[in-house]
Design an enzyme around this catalytic site. Structure first.
Site, PDB file in Angstrom:
ATOM      1  N   THR A   1       0.867  -1.197   0.000  1.00 21.82           N
ATOM      2  CA  THR A   1       0.000   0.000   0.000  1.00 21.82           C
ATOM      3  C   THR A   1       0.890   1.229   0.000  1.00 21.82           C
ATOM      4  O   THR A   1       1.889   1.291   0.720  1.00 21.82           O
ATOM      5  CB  THR A   1      -0.945   0.004   1.218  1.00 21.82           C
ATOM      6  OG1 THR A   1      -1.748  -1.173   1.146  1.00 21.82           O
ATOM      7  CG2 THR A   1      -1.866   1.211   1.197  1.00 21.82           C
TER       8      THR A   1
ATOM      9  N   PHE B   1       1.246   5.134   0.767  1.00 20.22           N
ATOM     10  CA  PHE B   1       0.669   6.200   1.596  1.00 20.22           C
ATOM     11  C   PHE B   1       1.333   7.524   1.215  1.00 20.22           C
ATOM     12  O   PHE B   1       2.497   7.529   0.800  1.00 20.22           O
ATOM     13  CB  PHE B   1       0.971   5.945   3.083  1.00 20.22           C
ATOM     14  CG  PHE B   1       0.293   4.724   3.649  1.00 20.22           C
ATOM     15  CD1 PHE B   1       0.780   3.447   3.391  1.00 20.22           C
ATOM     16  CD2 PHE B   1      -0.823   4.848   4.458  1.00 20.22           C
ATOM     17  CE1 PHE B   1       0.160   2.317   3.920  1.00 20.22           C
ATOM     18  CE2 PHE B   1      -1.447   3.724   4.992  1.00 20.22           C
ATOM     19  CZ  PHE B   1      -0.952   2.459   4.717  1.00 20.22           C
TER      20      PHE B   1
HETATM   21  O1  LIG Z   1      -7.426  -0.621   7.915  1.00 19.61           O
HETATM   22  C1  LIG Z   1      -6.224  -0.403   8.024  1.00 19.61           C
HETATM   23  O2  LIG Z   1      -5.471  -1.044   8.774  1.00 19.61           O
HETATM   24  C2  LIG Z   1      -5.640   0.668   7.256  1.00 19.61           C
HETATM   25  O3  LIG Z   1      -4.614   1.174   7.617  1.00 19.61           O
HETATM   26  C3  LIG Z   1      -6.310   1.072   5.966  1.00 19.61           C
HETATM   27  C4  LIG Z   1      -5.795   0.320   4.759  1.00 19.61           C
HETATM   28  C5  LIG Z   1      -6.346   1.001   3.449  1.00 19.61           C
HETATM   29  O4  LIG Z   1      -7.083   1.965   3.526  1.00 19.61           O
HETATM   30  O5  LIG Z   1      -5.986   0.514   2.371  1.00 19.61           O
HETATM   31  C6  LIG Z   1      -4.331   0.405   4.692  1.00 19.61           C
HETATM   32  C7  LIG Z   1      -3.579  -0.584   4.223  1.00 19.61           C
HETATM   33  C8  LIG Z   1      -4.167  -1.826   3.727  1.00 19.61           C
HETATM   34  O6  LIG Z   1      -4.210  -1.678   2.322  1.00 19.61           O
HETATM   35  C9  LIG Z   1      -5.545  -2.044   4.196  1.00 19.61           C
HETATM   36  C10 LIG Z   1      -6.250  -1.054   4.728  1.00 19.61           C
END
Ligand SMILES: O=C(O)C(=O)C[C@]1(C(=O)O)C=C[C@@H](O)C=C1
Length: 422
Positions: free
Chosen positions: A299, A301
């Site tokens: 992911t 950020f």
């Molecule tokens: O729910 C979480 O733990 C988050 O940090 C959010 C979140 C997202 O929004 O994509 C972050 C990383 C992962 O992809 C899954 C969920």
């Protein structure tokens, strides 16, 4: 020269792109950098009255010396105040020479700003308050820690709250997900980037390793439901089926929140997709480890701040923009070719509905009415706004756009690739 805030763009046209000097201001709990931008109307584009400067090389020395001057002014003004406060009870000269009372103590001598004061280096994490969406144990919390080691991570229940926390000085930065290698874009954050005035000051990529968590003693046969963040559900969709789980999927606000919910309500028929850290924090067992559909699940950020950083050329930078293009044939192609001609790689393009004008009537003939959807395009490209080719590309893009905003120019995350554990 004219001071402009916000520094990159205001509304419909790109006002200024190249920060030329900076000063420091103390706000509640932190030091912020304020930028002064060169506004060069002499070389101006006749339509806009300004030119996207190409003098960054010459200006760099200018703004560095301005930094030092401005920083020393702040300190010397403070010295003046201290001196006048102590004047009545101090001897200021001895035989015409300043007495030792007049000498500025060594530790008070203003120090010029260094490049590290201006960089979003990870070591800046200590004492920073960093807002993220979710509860402790969420991947976003881990991303905040990766972006700003030793920061104070502040959980927020919604993305919008994280934006506001920074705007209201409750937090210094926000770290928010924008896209995942399996699940795709997190559209909500693209929309919020446009609605708010924060600047992207960095990016961080986090390998995401999911686990299936349940209360101790619960076996997979007991499960009727799996809950998690929608992104996490989509990243594990195939694996959940492969594991033979006959369960309903339910979306909740974040992965760790799902684990907390199971623990708080003693749910023995429900499992959560979340991190191993969430299992530890909320006293759950790991039923299955590494359930993401692909081991290279990452992911991305972005780090957001009230002020932009000064773009540089000594390391790989990325720039994020958002625009709406003008009417006409092949206009989107023309916008994108402004980058191609200059050998600038686009790393991402995303379109979102243009909320102020979602539909355009293009043809109202006797065969019917043709309607086009209108979009806001978000583009990331691999160049720094300190580079002339990026400035020129945006000057050209501006000719084909009715709206253009630079969301940020920031260092690329170059940390070595470590796929999520198998
Ligand atoms: O729910 C979480 O733990 C988050 O940090 C959010 C979140 C997202 O929004 O994509 C972050 C990383 C992962 O992809 C899954 C969920």
């Amino acid at each position: 020269m004219q001071a402009l805030t916000p520094p990159y763009s205001t509304g419909l046209c790109l006002k200024s792109l190249v920060p030329t000097s900076t000063s420091h201001k103390v706000g509640p709990g932190q030091l912020s950098v304020h930028y002064v931008y060169r506004f060069d109307s002499s070389n101006g584009n006749p339509n806009t009255g300004f030119h996207l400067g190409s003098q960054i090389g010459a200006n760099r020395a200018d703004w560095q010396s301005s930094c030092a001057i401005l920083a020393s002014k702040v300190v010397s003004q403070q010295e003046e105040k201290d001196k006048s406060r102590n004047k009545s009870d101090s001897i200021t000269t001895v035989n015409g020479h300043p007495s030792s009372m007049d000498l500025v103590p060594l530790d008070k001598i203003p120090k010029p700003l260094t490049i590290t004061d201006l960089s979003p280096s990870p070591t800046h994490g200590s004492n920073l308050r960093v807002a993220y969406q979710g509860v402790p144990g969420a991947y976003s919390e881990a991303a905040a820690g990766k972006a700003y080691p030793n920061c104070e991570a502040i959980p927020c229940d919604q993305f919008e709250v994280a934006f506001q926390a920074v705007e209201l000085w409750i937090a210094d930065r926000a770290v928010l997900p924008v896209e995942n290698s399996l699940g795709g874009s997190i559209h909500r954050n693209y929309d919020l980037l446009l609605r708010h005035r924060l600047h992207i000051v960095g990016e961080v990529q986090l390998p995401v390793h999911h686990c299936l968590l349940a209360l101790p003693g619960v076996r997979k046969e007991f499960l009727t439901r799996v809950i998690s963040h929608p992104q996490a559900l989509s990243q594990c969709e195939l694996t959940i089926t492969k594991l033979g789980l006959n369960v309903a999927r339910e979306a909740v606000d974040d992965t760790a929140g799902a684990a907390e919910f199971i623990a708080a309500n003693s749910l023995r028929d429900t499992a959560a997709i979340a991190s191993a850290r969430a299992a530890e924090l909320y006293g759950l067992d790991i039923l299955f480890d590494g359930i993401q559909d692909d081991s290279s699940n990452v992911t991305r950020f972005v780090m957001l701040a009230r002020e932009p950083i000064i773009p540089r050329t000594d390391r790989p930078f990325k720039t994020s923009i958002v625009f709406a293009h003008e009417k006409g044939t092949s206009v989107l192609f023309k916008v994108l070719s402004a980058f191609a001609f200059r050998n600038i790689s686009l790393t991402k393009i995303e379109s979102r509905p243009h909320r102020n004008m979602p539909i355009r009537i293009v043809d109202d003939a006797n065969v019917g009415t043709a309607k086009h959807f209108e979009y806001m395009f978000y583009v990331d490209f691999e160049a720094s706004m300190a580079e002339v080719r990026a400035q020129n590309a945006l000057a050209e893009v501006q000719e084909f756009t009715s709206f253009l905003r630079v969301l940020g120019s920031y260092p690329m995350d170059m940390t070595p690739w470590t796929p999520s554990r198998e």
